[in-house]
Write a protein that holds these residues in place. Sequence first.
Motif, PDB file in Angstrom:
ATOM      1  N   MET A  27      -1.586  19.208 -21.645  1.00 35.28           N
ATOM      2  CA  MET A  27      -1.230  17.791 -20.833  1.00 35.28           C
ATOM      3  C   MET A  27      -0.372  18.419 -19.390  1.00 35.28           C
ATOM      4  N   HIS A  28      -0.253  17.068 -18.624  1.00 33.40           N
ATOM      5  CA  HIS A  28       0.521  17.454 -17.336  1.00 33.40           C
ATOM      6  C   HIS A  28       2.022  17.429 -17.892  1.00 33.40           C
ATOM      7  N   PRO A  29       2.534  18.516 -17.379  1.00 36.97           N
ATOM      8  CA  PRO A  29       4.097  18.587 -17.968  1.00 36.97           C
ATOM      9  C   PRO A  29       4.986  17.373 -17.683  1.00 36.97           C
ATOM     10  N   ALA A  30       4.488  16.496 -16.525  1.00 40.19           N
ATOM     11  CA  ALA A  30       5.379  15.334 -16.471  1.00 40.19           C
ATOM     12  C   ALA A  30       5.201  14.334 -17.230  1.00 40.19           C
ATOM     13  N   ASP A  31       3.914  14.247 -18.033  1.00 36.58           N
ATOM     14  CA  ASP A  31       3.862  13.297 -18.995  1.00 36.58           C
ATOM     15  C   ASP A  31       4.265  13.665 -20.302  1.00 36.58           C
ATOM     16  N   LEU A  32       4.343  14.861 -20.629  1.00 36.79           N
ATOM     17  CA  LEU A  32       5.081  15.290 -21.823  1.00 36.79           C
ATOM     18  C   LEU A  32       6.648  14.936 -21.815  1.00 36.79           C
ATOM     19  N   ALA A  33       7.136  15.473 -20.528  1.00 39.76           N
ATOM     20  CA  ALA A  33       8.722  15.256 -20.229  1.00 39.76           C
ATOM     21  C   ALA A  33       8.603  13.832 -20.383  1.00 39.76           C
ATOM     22  N   HIS A  34       8.110  12.897 -19.962  1.00 38.17           N
ATOM     23  CA  HIS A  34       8.246  11.464 -20.122  1.00 38.17           C
ATOM     24  C   HIS A  34       8.243  11.144 -21.335  1.00 38.17           C
ATOM     25  N   ALA A  35       7.417  11.339 -22.226  1.00 35.11           N
ATOM     26  CA  ALA A  35       7.318  10.972 -23.536  1.00 35.11           C
ATOM     27  C   ALA A  35       8.546  11.510 -24.505  1.00 35.11           C
ATOM     28  N   MET A  36       8.819  12.807 -23.869  1.00 37.65           N
ATOM     29  CA  MET A  36      10.105  13.325 -24.749  1.00 37.65           C
ATOM     30  C   MET A  36      11.407  12.655 -24.559  1.00 37.65           C
ATOM     31  N   GLU A  37      11.735  11.947 -23.511  1.00 42.74           N
ATOM     32  CA  GLU A  37      12.723  11.187 -23.195  1.00 42.74           C
ATOM     33  C   GLU A  37      13.043  10.029 -24.360  1.00 42.74           C
ATOM     34  N   SER A  38      11.928   9.285 -24.713  1.00 43.89           N
ATOM     35  CA  SER A  38      12.001   8.570 -25.700  1.00 43.89           C
ATOM     36  C   SER A  38      12.315   9.016 -27.280  1.00 43.89           C
ATOM     37  N   LEU A  39      12.442  10.404 -27.490  1.00 43.93           N
ATOM     38  CA  LEU A  39      12.765  10.949 -28.700  1.00 43.93           C
ATOM     39  C   LEU A  39      14.252  10.914 -28.915  1.00 43.93           C
ATOM     40  N   THR A  40      14.444  11.343 -29.803  1.00 46.57           N
ATOM     41  CA  THR A  40      16.039  11.526 -30.353  1.00 46.57           C
ATOM     42  C   THR A  40      16.381  12.881 -29.996  1.00 46.57           C
ATOM     43  N   ASP A  41      17.776  13.263 -29.861  1.00 48.47           N
ATOM     44  CA  ASP A  41      17.995  14.475 -29.259  1.00 48.47           C
ATOM     45  C   ASP A  41      17.594  15.392 -30.145  1.00 48.47           C
ATOM     46  N   GLN A  42      17.546  15.562 -31.557  1.00 47.51           N
ATOM     47  CA  GLN A  42      17.119  16.419 -32.480  1.00 47.51           C
ATOM     48  C   GLN A  42      15.517  16.712 -32.313  1.00 47.51           C
ATOM     49  N   GLU A  43      14.941  15.665 -32.099  1.00 42.73           N
ATOM     50  CA  GLU A  43      13.425  15.735 -31.883  1.00 42.73           C
ATOM     51  C   GLU A  43      13.045  16.237 -30.666  1.00 42.73           C
ATOM     52  N   LYS A  44      13.908  16.034 -29.577  1.00 41.87           N
ATOM     53  CA  LYS A  44      13.617  16.798 -28.301  1.00 41.87           C
ATOM     54  C   LYS A  44      13.692  18.316 -28.382  1.00 41.87           C
ATOM     55  N   ARG A  45      14.762  18.959 -28.971  1.00 43.15           N
ATOM     56  CA  ARG A  45      14.949  20.377 -29.289  1.00 43.15           C
ATOM     57  C   ARG A  45      13.830  20.757 -30.076  1.00 43.15           C
ATOM     58  N   ASP A  46      13.380  19.959 -31.302  1.00 43.84           N
ATOM     59  CA  ASP A  46      12.301  20.576 -31.962  1.00 43.84           C
ATOM     60  C   ASP A  46      11.087  20.716 -31.130  1.00 43.84           C
ATOM     61  N   VAL A  47      10.731  19.777 -30.458  1.00 39.04           N
ATOM     62  CA  VAL A  47       9.374  19.957 -29.392  1.00 39.04           C
ATOM     63  C   VAL A  47       9.768  21.031 -28.441  1.00 39.04           C
ATOM     64  N   PHE A  48      10.496  21.009 -27.888  1.00 43.90           N
ATOM     65  CA  PHE A  48      10.824  21.882 -27.056  1.00 43.90           C
ATOM     66  C   PHE A  48      10.671  23.514 -27.430  1.00 43.90           C
ATOM     67  N   GLN A  49      11.342  23.645 -28.704  1.00 47.01           N
ATOM     68  CA  GLN A  49      11.181  24.781 -29.447  1.00 47.01           C
ATOM     69  C   GLN A  49       9.713  25.352 -29.474  1.00 47.01           C
ATOM     70  N   ALA A  50       8.971  24.448 -29.877  1.00 47.12           N
ATOM     71  CA  ALA A  50       7.544  24.523 -30.430  1.00 47.12           C
ATOM     72  C   ALA A  50       6.569  24.974 -28.932  1.00 47.12           C
ATOM     73  N   LEU A  51       7.140  24.714 -27.840  1.00 47.35           N
ATOM     74  CA  LEU A  51       6.296  25.076 -26.706  1.00 47.35           C
ATOM     75  C   LEU A  51       6.328  26.442 -26.364  1.00 47.35           C
ATOM     76  N   ASP A  52       5.080  26.972 -25.642  1.00 45.53           N
ATOM     77  CA  ASP A  52       5.014  28.120 -25.284  1.00 45.53           C
ATOM     78  C   ASP A  52       5.855  28.348 -23.914  1.00 45.53           C
ATOM     79  N   PRO A  53       6.186  29.649 -23.646  1.00 43.85           N
ATOM     80  CA  PRO A  53       7.096  29.870 -22.609  1.00 43.85           C
ATOM     81  C   PRO A  53       6.869  29.151 -20.950  1.00 43.85           C
ATOM     82  N   LYS A  54       5.448  29.527 -20.835  1.00 49.03           N
ATOM     83  CA  LYS A  54       4.951  28.606 -19.571  1.00 49.03           C
ATOM     84  C   LYS A  54       5.064  27.121 -19.622  1.00 49.03           C
ATOM     85  N   THR A  55       4.646  26.366 -20.735  1.00 51.64           N
ATOM     86  CA  THR A  55       4.642  25.128 -20.749  1.00 51.64           C
ATOM     87  C   THR A  55       6.332  24.816 -20.875  1.00 51.64           C
ATOM     88  N   ALA A  56       7.047  25.239 -21.525  1.00 49.34           N
ATOM     89  CA  ALA A  56       8.458  24.897 -21.467  1.00 49.34           C
ATOM     90  C   ALA A  56       9.213  25.066 -20.087  1.00 49.34           C
TER      91      ALA A  56
END
Lengths: 449, 449
Positions: A27-56
Amino acid sequence: MQNLLNTIKDQLETGKLNELSAMAADMHPADLAHAMESLTDQEKRDVFQALDPKTATEVVVELSEYSRDQVLEGLHPNKLAEIVDELPSDEATDIIAELPTDQAREVLSRLDEEDSDEVRALLIYDEDSAGGIMQLELVSILESQTASEAIEAIRIKREEVEDIHNLFVLDNQSRVVGMLPLSKLILADPLTRIRDIMEPCPLFIQADEDQEAVAHKFRRYDVVSAPVVDAKGRLMGRITIDDVMEIMQDEAQEDIARMAGISGEDEMFLSRDSFKMSRMRLPWLLVNLGGGLVSGWLLWHFKMRLADALFLLAFIPVIMAMAGNVGVQSATIVVRGFAVGQINMDNIRAILFKEIRVALIMGVVCGLTAGTVAFFWHHNPYLGLVVGLAMTSAISAASILGTLAPALFKLLNVDPAISSGPVVATLNDIMGLLIYFGISTIFYTLLVQ
Amino acid sequence: MQNLLNTIKDQLETGKLNELSAMAADMHPADLAHAMESLTDQEKRDVFQALDPKTATEVVVELSEYSRDQVLEGLHPNKLAEIVDELPSDEATDIIAELPTDQAREVLSRLDEEDSDEVRALLIYDEDSAGGIMQLELVSILESQTASEAIEAIRIKREEVEDIHNLFVLDNQSRVVGMLPLSKLILADPLTRIRDIMEPCPLFIQADEDQEAVAHKFRRYDVVSAPVVDAKGRLMGRITIDDVMEIMQDEAQEDIARMAGISGEDEMFLSRDSFKMSRMRLPWLLVNLGGGLVSGWLLWHFKMRLADALFLLAFIPVIMAMAGNVGVQSATIVVRGFAVGQINMDNIRAILFKEIRVALIMGVVCGLTAGTVAFFWHHNPYLGLVVGLAMTSAISAASILGTLAPALFKLLNVDPAISSGPVVATLNDIMGLLIYFGISTIFYTLLVQ
């Protein structure tokens, strides 16, 4: 958008983190970041943990400051260092500046020497100053060099520098003497000297300039990047327009939040923590509470008069509401005028006189209206007179206070934006009441006869 | 800055118009335009008349909309056509759109056919839509062409197109398939095919998109120019970042003006006409006046109760002020959340529940404080109870109204920003009074025993 969000939540719930990671990388990183803003704080952390270093790394710069703090909280220093290492110097510095001291030191020690020196050099600047937003990655060229040497300079830097639109042209003492847009360089004969094709630099920024002033300059001169220079005019870094857009958004947000009596504007939408949100809003409410109690005490003080002329009571809310509102209008005009550079200490007198004229016109219109209503309602011409006079005076006084308060706050080096908020509104309520009671007292014997 | 202004005023007074014209031609047009904003309307017209055609054209695009209208008013159609002729298509269209129909037709007839066709094509779009801000001047290239052909395309267009940062890459049906940053083109081998070096286009804009949505996209994807395409993806024009910065400024200004109950935000600082300024501010004041009179009527209605329990009076201002303020806070959060895209119809329920929780916390804190003050002040525990309960309820109700009003206005296609202004504040005042009177009535026999 809603679909993407549901997909992410679904993948989190069912533990399909590999799928999530693969989808994110495409995905375009800006789109993923935008979607993440609507998650709960814990969900944001879980998504971020799952990303590969470059995408993160790509995602972290796109997140709001609030969400970025959430996802970086408690991340292992090694992983944090890996992310910081990939970022341009300004973004790297922003992240390090937000970390607790120990964690920041840990991360800095894991960067290579050049990167950590850069971050340390940038950390000394106030985050709201030009130095706090500039980046060190840029392409510069000497005025005595040629077009083909300039192209070679771009080739060398292209990995390191994002978004090259202009080269900064220096003399042999590293002073900025011009800018060279790529559109001009691309058409130049390879042997042309840079000094013959460069353009004058329309703006220079000092490292200690306030970011709001930087945004004004970008808007005025319509540039996409600008040099930050030291006192001798030597090139220190550059500021690019994407940072300026963030500043414009933040400054407007800050003014708007202050007008509404909210502090901590970045968390205003995103924090799900009700206690935190309450703490952001309560201080101004308590100021208001105090002001309201003072108004109440004034009413109480005046109660014997009211007991004999209870019809006076009916016009208290309207006097208070109008004074409060006109004061906010005047303060808003002056605050925004300062912010966009249309009002300054030189023309504030002229603005004040204009405000007084406008207030008199509005005061007379509203005073006549309210006075007429008062007269026909209670069949008392003196009540009409008192209400009309009080309204006109209260509106004029509120507009003077609303104009002077921001100027005063500016002189005291307090952000004038607070004066379009609850403080001035409360003062105006109290002033309106005092004026109303004062005028009623003068005409009291006529009123109750 | 102040010096420049004084010099200009001095040259105007002493009639040294040639000096003025020569000085203006040597300055950055943005600096001259900025100085002109501080002149009176007549002085602006005099300065503008003195400028040579080239400088006049450069200055006119830098002026605020308000000042531009002032200086173009009554200009001879020939001179106007000369200016419009030199402008990029988007700026030319803006100016023609502001003229009275007759004058616009006159000016259009004096342009060459290509320019007037362009302006006519752009005039059909709403000025707040992507079509209303796009320009037709751009550089495009086919994906099958080579780097050296791309450079040739730039050479051909360089006179006509300002600020070239990217080329738009098209397939053989004129559909946008990518973007090519100049920094990449400049390093490419002359024979490379464009399709091998182009980058994917992160965003496409439709001509009928609202300008606020355009600004969001620019901010999200950090681009400096973007293609406007038709329904089939064919290139129609481009939007550049300087226009987007203006939009961001305007949209924030509009929200802020509406919060303060001011319409016509562009003239908010600049108009010296007190009657015009009053007309921009009076409508909302009169709404407030009506609301205040309704509050007064409620007080009057309740007067017999008050006569026996006059201590109730002392808490009327604080209940009204707090309800008004909390309502504005909630409305502001929702309005700005909509504006920056953090709040939408999907998560408004969650926001509402959060607001209610926050309001309950703030209500309890303020209710306890006010109730305690009431108890100790008038030594009446039931008064404390009534004030505390009323405060908590009024704050909660105001926050619900403040959250729902913007959502409702949005559903009705009214700008939600008006709900952080006087309308909702007034409704909250009235609701707060009703709650206070209601609760006082329930506990009345206990209160006066």
